[in-house]
Design a protein around this motif. Structure first.
Motif, short mmCIF file in Angstrom:
data_model
loop_
_atom_site.label_atom_id
_atom_site.label_comp_id
_atom_site.label_asym_id
_atom_site.label_seq_id
_atom_site.Cartn_x
_atom_site.Cartn_y
_atom_site.Cartn_z
N VAL A 156 -65.86 102.52 -57.47
CA VAL A 156 -64.56 103.14 -57.26
C VAL A 156 -64.68 104.24 -56.24
O VAL A 156 -65.74 104.49 -55.68
CB VAL A 156 -63.96 103.67 -58.59
N GLY A 157 -63.58 104.91 -55.98
CA GLY A 157 -63.50 105.81 -54.85
C GLY A 157 -64.47 106.97 -54.87
O GLY A 157 -64.87 107.46 -55.91
N ILE A 158 -64.86 107.43 -53.70
CA ILE A 158 -65.75 108.58 -53.56
C ILE A 158 -65.08 109.80 -54.19
O ILE A 158 -63.89 110.04 -54.03
CB ILE A 158 -66.05 108.84 -52.08
N GLY A 159 -65.86 110.61 -54.92
CA GLY A 159 -65.32 111.81 -55.53
C GLY A 159 -64.67 111.54 -56.87
O GLY A 159 -64.12 112.43 -57.48
N GLU A 197 -56.86 103.04 -54.00
CA GLU A 197 -58.04 103.73 -53.47
C GLU A 197 -59.25 103.54 -54.38
O GLU A 197 -60.37 103.31 -53.90
CB GLU A 197 -57.74 105.22 -53.32
N LEU A 198 -59.03 103.60 -55.69
CA LEU A 198 -60.14 103.56 -56.63
C LEU A 198 -60.76 102.18 -56.75
O LEU A 198 -62.00 102.04 -56.77
CB LEU A 198 -59.69 104.03 -58.01
N VAL A 199 -59.94 101.16 -56.88
CA VAL A 199 -60.49 99.83 -57.17
C VAL A 199 -60.23 98.81 -56.07
O VAL A 199 -60.73 97.69 -56.12
CB VAL A 199 -59.94 99.27 -58.51
N GLY A 200 -59.43 99.19 -55.08
CA GLY A 200 -59.10 98.29 -53.98
C GLY A 200 -57.80 97.56 -54.23
O GLY A 200 -57.52 97.15 -55.36
N PRO A 201 -56.96 97.41 -53.19
CA PRO A 201 -55.65 96.77 -53.35
C PRO A 201 -55.72 95.36 -53.94
O PRO A 201 -54.78 94.93 -54.61
CB PRO A 201 -55.10 96.74 -51.92
N PRO A 205 -57.59 88.94 -65.80
CA PRO A 205 -58.98 89.04 -65.35
C PRO A 205 -59.53 90.46 -65.47
O PRO A 205 -58.85 91.44 -65.17
CB PRO A 205 -58.91 88.59 -63.89
N ARG A 206 -60.77 90.52 -65.88
CA ARG A 206 -61.44 91.79 -66.13
C ARG A 206 -61.35 92.72 -64.91
O ARG A 206 -61.68 92.34 -63.79
CB ARG A 206 -62.90 91.50 -66.47
N GLY A 207 -60.89 93.95 -65.15
CA GLY A 207 -60.84 94.95 -64.11
C GLY A 207 -59.59 94.94 -63.26
O GLY A 207 -59.40 95.83 -62.43
N GLN A 208 -58.70 93.96 -63.45
CA GLN A 208 -57.45 93.91 -62.68
C GLN A 208 -56.46 94.92 -63.26
O GLN A 208 -56.26 94.98 -64.46
CB GLN A 208 -56.85 92.50 -62.73
N GLY A 215 -45.44 105.18 -57.90
CA GLY A 215 -45.92 105.12 -56.52
C GLY A 215 -47.22 105.89 -56.35
O GLY A 215 -48.16 105.41 -55.69
N PHE A 216 -47.29 107.07 -56.97
CA PHE A 216 -48.52 107.87 -56.95
C PHE A 216 -49.66 107.11 -57.63
O PHE A 216 -50.78 107.02 -57.11
CB PHE A 216 -48.27 109.21 -57.65
N VAL A 217 -49.38 106.53 -58.81
CA VAL A 217 -50.40 105.79 -59.55
C VAL A 217 -50.91 104.61 -58.72
O VAL A 217 -52.12 104.37 -58.64
CB VAL A 217 -49.84 105.31 -60.90
N LEU A 218 -50.02 103.88 -58.10
CA LEU A 218 -50.44 102.72 -57.30
C LEU A 218 -51.31 103.15 -56.13
O LEU A 218 -52.30 102.47 -55.80
CB LEU A 218 -49.20 101.97 -56.82
N ASP A 219 -50.97 104.26 -55.49
CA ASP A 219 -51.80 104.75 -54.38
C ASP A 219 -53.21 105.09 -54.88
O ASP A 219 -54.21 104.76 -54.22
CB ASP A 219 -51.16 105.99 -53.75
N VAL A 220 -53.29 105.74 -56.04
CA VAL A 220 -54.60 106.10 -56.59
C VAL A 220 -55.38 104.85 -56.95
O VAL A 220 -56.59 104.73 -56.64
CB VAL A 220 -54.43 107.02 -57.82
N LEU A 221 -54.73 103.90 -57.60
CA LEU A 221 -55.43 102.67 -57.99
C LEU A 221 -55.91 101.88 -56.78
O LEU A 221 -57.03 101.35 -56.77
CB LEU A 221 -54.52 101.80 -58.85
#
Length: 403
Positions: free
Chosen positions: A9-12, A328-332, A181-184, A320-326
């Motif tokens: 997942v994302g750096i930091g 970044e963290l796990v990839g679109p 699916p796992r992780g989606q 919208g904020f949550v989707l942006d974070v997700l």
């Protein structure tokens, strides 16, 4: 079922810390899975949660009318409050998964609430480790009675939204799904899940001898007309873009013998809608329509409309904020934006009626697949627990830092 590789997942982010604590979270989850409890009174479950929270230095309180746990983490820097929620109760299902830690007492965590609790405990640990840097407060809401007991509403009435002093500016929850699916990660802006209501009906005729129906008023064929009329109501009285689901889930007559016509038929309808306006239409128009059909056939119909969980509404801005974070963290590619809502319902709706926020589904399908949620064959891959914990912690952290 348990896998070793960490999620990238994302750096930091909290990913590395979460990955290291995964074995502990899996252990707690399996302990909870082995001994589910039902409804609002969950003393054993509550003890496990309190035991795990006791070492974290949080402000902890428990419910008066239910076995809830509320824990407040106050950060080292001033800021707003965010709420993270997990539900706690199981279901009255005889488990048939064959797991080594399966429940054996006629109850089952068939909706993943054991993972929800373990994941939220992980998020609490992650955020406590960075308490000094945390720009605000986090309320951890452990809620009994999600499965039809309105435990979320009871916790609100008992003050969970005021636990930190200031009401939360946002609220988030993650719900595992054993057939995704796992992780989606799955969510959407706006209506995420439907409201649920019930209509209990008693249809009265006169009963009589089965050989002489002309001498009686038989409510059974009238009940059949009412069932068909309810389906026609959905198809013809409601807009195609804002539908409802009306299902007759209970049907029984009072006849005690094969040659006796019933004098009374009991029915119950389960009603699900995606907007308050559609729910109002159903509540105002369906009962009088059915009463009219009953009366036209010489019967009397008593109908009681019982509202339960409201629509689970994901605030568009917060989502919208949550989707942006997700992204970044796990990839679109691992973030699914649902086109249409689910017709299932969720107790977290009560919180989202009061606080803008988002419910996210997290895929936890094991290798070999699983039965559906609420089935005796529902199996969850608990190797997603570190992802669940890190995502919840990340959402709280970034939302506090944003303000």
């Amino acid at each position: 079922m348990h896998r070793a590789e960490p999620y990238a997942v994302g750096i930091g982010s909290f990913a590395a810390q979460a990955s290291a604590m995964r074995p502990d979270l899996v252990s707690v989850r399996r302990e909870l899975h082995e001994h589910p409890e039902l409804g609002l009174t969950l003393p054993r479950t509550q003890r496990v949660i309190l035991r795990e929270l006791a070492v974290l230095g949080l402000e902890i309180s428990t419910g008066d009318e239910l076995s809830s746990v509320t824990a407040v983490l106050r950060g080292g820097r001033a800021g707003p409050t965010v709420l993270l929620r997990a539900d706690m109760d199981g279901l009255p299902i005889e488990e048939a998964t064959g797991l080594s830690f399966a429940s054996a007492d006629g109850t089952m965590h068939a909706c993943g609430h054991d993972l929800h609790m373990a994941g939220l405990l992980g998020a609490a640990r992650l955020l406590v480790d960075r308490r000094d840097e945390l720009p605000g407060s986090v309320v951890f809401m452990f809620q009994p009675g999600e499965e039809g007991y309105a435990g979320g509403q009871l916790m609100i009435e008992e003050g969970v939204l005021e636990a930190a002093g200031d009401r939360p500016v946002a609220a988030y929850a993650a719900h595992v799904e054993c057939t995704v699916p796992r992780g989606q990660m799955v969510t959407r802006k706006g209506s995420m899940m439907s409201s649920v209501s019930a209509m209990r009906m008693t249809l009265r005729g006169t009963g009589g001898h089965a050989a002489f129906p002309q001498a009686a008023i038989d409510p059974v064929p009238v009940a059949a007309q009412l069932i068909l009329a309810a389906q026609a109501f959905v198809a013809r009285r409601l807009p195609a873009v804002d539908q409802a689901v009306v299902s007759i889930t209970k049907l029984a007559s009072d006849s005690a013998a094969g040659n006796v016509l019933a004098a009374e038929v009991g029915m119950e309808a389960n009603i699900r809608t995606l907007s308050a306006s559609t729910l109002e239409t159903v509540r105002e128009q369906l009962p009088p329509m059915l009463r009219g059909i009953a009366e036209a056939n010489g019967c009397a119909l008593e109908a009681e409309f019982i509202e339960s969980y409201p629509v689970t509404y994901n605030d568009p801005s917060e989502t919208g904020f949550v989707l942006d974070v997700l992204d970044e963290l796990v990839g679109p590619e691992r973030v699914t934006r649902l086109e249409t809502p689910s017709m299932a319902s969720e107790d977290f709706a009560y919180v989202l009626d009061e606080v803008p926020g988002t419910l996210v589904f997290l895929g936890a399908e094991p290798e070999g697949g699983s039965g559906p949620l609420h089935s005796e064959r529902a199996v969850f891959d608990d190797s997603v627990l570190d992802l669940q914990a890190s995502v919840l912690a990340e959402l709280a952290w970034r939302r506090l830092a944003r303000d």
